[in-house]
Write an enzyme that holds these catalytic residues in place. Structure first.
Site, short mmCIF file in Angstrom:
data_model
loop_
_atom_site.label_atom_id
_atom_site.label_comp_id
_atom_site.label_asym_id
_atom_site.label_seq_id
_atom_site.Cartn_x
_atom_site.Cartn_y
_atom_site.Cartn_z
CD GLU A 142 -9.33 -9.54 -4.21
OE1 GLU A 142 -8.44 -8.97 -3.53
OE2 GLU A 142 -10.56 -9.42 -3.97
CG ASP A 195 -3.59 -13.80 -2.11
OD1 ASP A 195 -2.51 -13.74 -1.50
OD2 ASP A 195 -4.59 -13.13 -1.78
NE ARG A 242 -3.65 -2.21 2.63
CZ ARG A 242 -4.92 -2.31 2.99
NH1 ARG A 242 -5.68 -1.23 3.04
NH2 ARG A 242 -5.44 -3.47 3.32
#
Length: 656
Positions: A545, A413, A284
């Site tokens: 996603e 992921d 981020r």
């Protein structure tokens, strides 16, 4: 003969004696004349002494002639004097006599006057006009010439500005992808309306955050106050601002971007005794700042990203080089999550640092960041992998796997995503990362990809040799990943089709809910297909996603259904998640009027709205051969791989 009674004019009698007064008067006049002559002579000498120039040793006849010629008419007919030592010449021009003493400049002026008069005469003859009228024409022509000169000056200034802009752009391109950072307006007016709607959603989300939670990490849109998740520790870091910067830039929301930039410059303080998630801080904050730098070329963002990344470096001080999950940015102490298997690090977290750290080393010349992530890659490449799979947990001290739980969703992921994107970021020149990705996908195909009784293909979870027939919303990104990785694989059509199959399954998880928004996880147990069963899996927190996969599938196939599905998501967000104070998640996607969770996630601005905007944009915006998006959808430019012994600029060598 004298007349009787009259005396001559020169004869008078004094006391009876005649006197000749005529002679005496004549002598007095002569004296006056002589005196006048002497006075005149004296004045001439006096004037000559004080006013005539000193021509000794330098005046010749030819020089005197030239001096008179250069002096012009003003020598014999001086101009009218005016106050301050000025004169008005015969043309009406004002001359400073103190500055026209230099005969060279005076000669130039005379030459100009002669040339001007000659031009007027020639023009008068050509036009057959009186000289007064010709003079007006000449003045008009002179004014036009002056205007042309001014226009030429303006043009020259414009050329200089353009050259400076081009030079700045060149520098920018050297540190960024340089292409496709803005624009991309679709040709179809109907598509443009949809893109404009997404931009309006971004403005509503940003304006609400700015109004109610400015500087806080996130917004509570219903409570209309700031919010902060545990991943941000106790610090107020403005996570939403930094996460949103590149989206604002891409959407050409320049005023909002400047406000965010100014906050970063003056108020972003990455200090204090607080414990942060290394992974979340990297994707981020480091990713967001580097993306803002890559897009805008503003050095401020690079410097801030460098500062934040330096605070994360203590996390890598482990025997294996695999980082811990948490770091205290004041003390430098690090640890792993207490719930992680036996003090293990998490696969997705340790494997999702490469894009940001490699790019940071490239733009700063400081190789320490690239060295850290290449060490991780090399270790993960060499370690033995059960069935070719990467379990979600690994101990950073011993290098041993923890619980053998494999997932392409939560905990695993983005590790796989970054294997592929390392190769893309390198300009597809990094064979190690490409092979690691291909091997991992092959193992996933063998052990984890399943097809439901209804024909839906999905990626299950693999636990100690057994499959759990579920898929996370987080795992829905892999449809786009398979499509993105099709080029460069041995079977590109196969993997593009696999991406389409996953996209279809994830769309079904949306379409089978009352809100047309997908749950956090969905299962394929018995008669259940692509639906959540457990209450704690039914929520939707503005995740991106599924939209991410729609984006890649649209880019690679141009099938209209992906834009249609994206527009369905826009309508669902507006119906169930929009409030007058921003956007909120919902607790149960299967309820018509679901309860709201009162959190506007920072990734909603960084990812969800960005992917929607890109879906309705032309492919020229962020072309995939120039840009690679990190797992928080922050675009970074494709560039050369940073190597420890790579040649860098002389000024950067000190950093290596």
């Amino acid at each position: 003969m004298p007349v009787p009674g009259m005396l001559p004019s020169y004869q008078r009698y004094v006391n009876g004696v005649p006197v000749s007064v005529g002679r005496k008067s004549l002598r007095m006049r002569e004296k006056y004349i002589i005196l006048l002559v002497f006075l005149t002579f004296g004045m001439v000498c006096f004037g000559a002494f004080f006013f005539l120039p000193d021509l000794r040793d330098r005046v010749t006849v030819s020089e005197m002639r030239r001096h008179i010629q250069m002096g012009g008419a003003e020598i014999f007919v001086p101009g009218k004097e005016s106050p301050g030592g000025l004169q008005v010449d015969n043309h009406g021009d004002i001359i400073d006599v103190h500055k026209v003493q230099d005969k060279g400049r005076l000669g130039v002026k005379i030459a100009e006057d002669v040339a001007r008069q000659k031009a007027i005469d020639e023009l008068s003859n050509k036009l057959k006009l009186p000289k007064d009228d010709t003079l007006k024409v000449k003045d008009a022509i002179d004014q036009d010439k002056e205007k042309l000169k001014e226009q030429e000056k303006v043009k020259e200034m414009e050329i200089q500005v353009e050259r400076q802009r081009e030079a700045k752009d060149k520098v920018h391109r050297e540190h960024s992808g340089g292409e496709g950072t803005r624009g991309g307006e679709p040709a179809d007016p109907a598509v443009k309306v949809k893109r404009d709607k997404v931009k309006e959603m971004m403005k509503h989300a940003w304006d609400s955050y700015k109004k109610y939670a400015w500087g806080s990490n996130e917004l509570r849109p219903i409570s209309k106050q700031g919010h902060s998740a545990s991943i941000f520790g106790t610090s107020t870091l403005g996570a939403t601002i930094i996460d949103a910067l590149d989206t604002l830039y891409i959407m050409e929301m320049d005023e909002e971007f400047k406000i965010g930039r100014d906050w970063v410059a003056t108020d972003f303080k990455f200090e204090g005794s607080t414990e942060l998630s290394v992974f979340e801080t990297n994707i981020r904050f480091v990713g967001g700042l580097l993306s803002a730098y890559a897009l805008s070329g503003d050095k401020l963002f690079k410097d801030k990203a460098n500062h934040v990344a330096e605070k994360l470096l203590p996390a890598f001080n482990t025997p294996t080089g695999l980082p811990h999950s948490m770091v205290n940015i004041k003390t430098g102490s690090t640890r792993n999550w207490g719930w992680a298997s036996g003090g293990s690090s998490i696969l997705s977290e340790l494997g999702s640092m490469h894009l940001e750290f490699d790019y940071l080393s490239n733009v700063t010349g400081n190789g320490i960041f690239a060295e850290k992530v290449y060490r991780i890659r090399d270790f993960m490449n060499q370690i033995e992998k059960p069935n070719g799979l990467y379990p979600n947990y690994i101990n950073p001290k011993t290098g041993k796997w923890g619980q053998h739980h494999v997932a392409i969703g939560a905990l695993g992921d983005s590790f796989y995503e970054y294997l592929l994107k390392m190769w893309i970021q390198s300009g597809k020149t990094d064979p190690v990362s490409r092979k690691m990705y291909d091997d991992a996908v092959s193992a996933i195909e063998t052990h984890m990809i399943k097809v439901s009784p209804g024909g839906l293909k999905y990626v299950s979870e693999y636990k100690s040799g057994r499959n759990e027939l579920k898929m996370d919303h987080l795992g829905c990104f892999c449809g786009g990943m398979f499509a993105l990785g099709a080029e460069g694989s041995a079977e590109p059509e196969k993997y593009l089709q696999l991406g389409q199959d996953i996209a279809n399954t994830c769309h079904e998880s949306y379409d089978r809910s009352a809100t047309k928004l997908g749950p956090e996880a969905f299962r394929f147990d018995g008669n259940t297909e692509a639906k959540a069963v457990r209450q704690n899996e039914k929520y939707y927190i503005l995740r991106p996603e599924v939209l991410e996969t729609y984006f890649y599938m649209w880019r690679f196939t141009k099938e209209q259904k992906y834009r249609d599905w994206a527009w369905e998501a826009v309508q669902a967000l507006e119906t169930h998640c929009r409030t007058d104070g921003g956007y909120t998640g919902i607790r149960d996607v299967y309820q018509v009027n679901p309860q709201k969770d009162d959190v506007q996630q920072s990734f909603f601005l960084a990812e969800t709205l960005k992917y929607l905007y890109l879906i309705f944009s032309d492919d020229s915006l962020l072309p995939l051969d120039k840009w690679v998006l990190n797992t928080e959808a922050h675009p970074l430019p494709v560039h050369r791989v940073f190597k420890k012994n790579a040649t860098v600029t002389e000024n950067d060598e000190k950093h290596l």
